[in-house]
Structures are given as C-alpha cells and as structure tokens.
Design a protein around this motif. Sequence first.
Motif, mmCIF file in Angstrom:
data_model
loop_
_atom_site.group_PDB
_atom_site.id
_atom_site.type_symbol
_atom_site.label_atom_id
_atom_site.label_comp_id
_atom_site.label_asym_id
_atom_site.label_seq_id
_atom_site.Cartn_x
_atom_site.Cartn_y
_atom_site.Cartn_z
ATOM 1 N N ASN A 38 0.684 -1.197 -0.009
ATOM 2 C CA ASN A 38 -0.014 0.142 -0.091
ATOM 3 C C ASN A 38 0.761 1.299 -0.003
ATOM 4 O OD1 ASN A 38 -1.986 -1.815 2.405
ATOM 5 N ND2 ASN A 38 -2.607 -1.164 0.173
ATOM 6 N N GLY A 39 0.634 2.319 -0.828
ATOM 7 C CA GLY A 39 1.272 3.456 -0.879
ATOM 8 C C GLY A 39 2.499 3.540 -1.695
ATOM 9 N N LYS A 42 1.310 2.534 -7.136
ATOM 10 C CA LYS A 42 0.978 2.031 -8.416
ATOM 11 C C LYS A 42 -0.161 2.808 -9.096
ATOM 12 C CE LYS A 42 -0.413 -1.519 -6.008
ATOM 13 N NZ LYS A 42 0.160 -1.102 -4.324
ATOM 14 N N THR A 43 -1.010 3.387 -8.163
ATOM 15 C CA THR A 43 -2.292 4.232 -8.648
ATOM 16 C C THR A 43 -1.724 5.434 -9.388
ATOM 17 O OG1 THR A 43 -3.602 3.113 -6.986
ATOM 18 C CG2 THR A 43 -4.582 5.315 -8.012
ATOM 19 N N THR A 44 -0.855 6.117 -8.554
ATOM 20 C CA THR A 44 -0.242 7.418 -9.184
ATOM 21 C C THR A 44 0.434 7.153 -10.359
ATOM 22 O OG1 THR A 44 -0.054 8.136 -6.828
ATOM 23 C CG2 THR A 44 1.238 9.522 -8.627
ATOM 24 N N HIS A 173 -4.147 -6.781 -6.090
ATOM 25 C CA HIS A 173 -3.725 -7.143 -4.677
ATOM 26 C C HIS A 173 -3.945 -8.710 -4.670
ATOM 27 C CE1 HIS A 173 -2.262 -3.486 -2.955
ATOM 28 N NE2 HIS A 173 -3.355 -3.009 -3.264
#
Length: 220
Positions: A38-39, A42-44, A173
């Motif tokens: 998490n963090g 990846k999304t960014t 995930h």
Amino acid sequence: MPLLEVRDLHRSFYGIRALDGVDLVVQPGTITGLIGPNGAGKTTLFNCVSGLIPPQRGRIVFDGRDVTGWRADRVTQAGLVRTGARRREHALRERAFAIARRLNLARVVNDAAADLSGGQKKLLELGRALMTEPKLILLDEPIAGVNPTLARELADHLRTLQADGLTFLIIEHHLDLIARLCRPVVVMAEGRHLAEGSFAEVAADPRVQEAYMGRRRWAS
Ligand code: ATP
C-alpha cells in the motif's frame, strides 16, 4: 521496441513523494503485473500514464510517441485505455447508496447498471474499453469484489485477448491472479521500481519480502 516506456517519473503530493523516479517498461503482447505494498505509488503511476494527472518530472513514451503530459482523452485516442477506478469508486458508490437508503431513495438508485453484479460490471468495463480498439489496457484491480468463478472467466478473457495481440498492465492485490496470469511481474515500493521477473522470482526476492513486511499480507 517496448509498447510503454516510463523513465524517471516523479510526482509528489504536499511533499509526499508518491513517485520518486519510477522506471517501467511494458513489452508488447505481455500481461504485465504491477504489485507492491500500500502506498507504493501504483495508482499514481496509472494516473500519470493515463493522463489523469501530469508528472512533475520524467518521460512517458507510448507506442513510439512521447505522451508525457498529454490529457487523458488524447492518450486514449493514441490507444492506451484504462478501466476500473478501484476501491475509491466502490467506496463512493457505497456512500451514495447509504445516503439514498437514509433518504428512502433506494428504489430510485435501483437502476439497470445497479442490477449487475460486481463481476459483471468488470466484464462490462472491459467490453467498453475494447470498443476503442486499444493497444494497451491498464486494469485497475480487475477482480476486486468479484466472485471466484467470474474472476476465472475474466482471466480466460484476458488470455484470449492477449493471444489476439493485446497488451495489459494490471494492478491487483490478489496475488494468486498475478501469479497465474502475469509475466513479467514488476514490484514497486516507495515510488520506485524495486524488482521484476516471474512471480516466483520476485516472491523469492528478499527485498520484495521486506517491502511487504508488516504492510500487507504477502499471501492472499
Ligand atoms: P494502494 O495499493 O494502497 O492503492 P498505491 O501503490 O496505489 O497504494 P498510491 O495510491 O499511488 O499508492 O499512493 C502513493 C502515495 O501518494 C500515498 O502516500 C498516497 O497517500 C499519496 N497520494 C496519492 N494520490 C494523492 C492525492 N491525490 N493527494 C494526496 N496524496 C496522494
């Protein structure tokens, strides 16, 4: 020639370095997996590559063209599409339903799309993405909230589409799906590329195990 090449990409939010010089290469014809705790950013990275937010530094080359800073619609036209808005959208939808229930409006939100199961919606999304005849599809947690039967169905569809020449980059995930479907698997941590290889290779990498330690269960 790679289909997608990301070099030294940077993006910070209020001093937090979400992307800290990440490199990523996606070869044509692959189903490339993108994992990390998490963090990790990846999304960014997806947001920058798909044109949702501009990077502050670095380069994105897609299909031989420098698309750095291009707006999302232009990137889509160039053949790079993205599906799935992940938990955030799911959370928003849940909130909207909760509000509707409180206001006794549940009947009103019970529209056609709401009748589809989570898995059917994912398939619909994939179908919608394919309408634009893309070269590369970014999939954002394609099996989050999807039952195992539909998850297997989705995996079969992806393999068929891969055989047809499509290329995928997948954040997921559920590492069992990544292990079954993706090669190579790229691991991100702290806004950078940490490791890459087959799933077995990255899973055996002590740096990867350390990155996951205490953040998220490695096995799923
Ligand atoms: P997860 O698997 O939990 O979704 P991730 O690898 O996708 O994580 P990101 O969502 O890209 O990671 O987040 C990387 C960092 O950037 C986090 O510290 C996050 O809080 C921060 N961040 C991402 N988007 C924003 C934003 N729009 N505003 C502020 N901070 C952000």
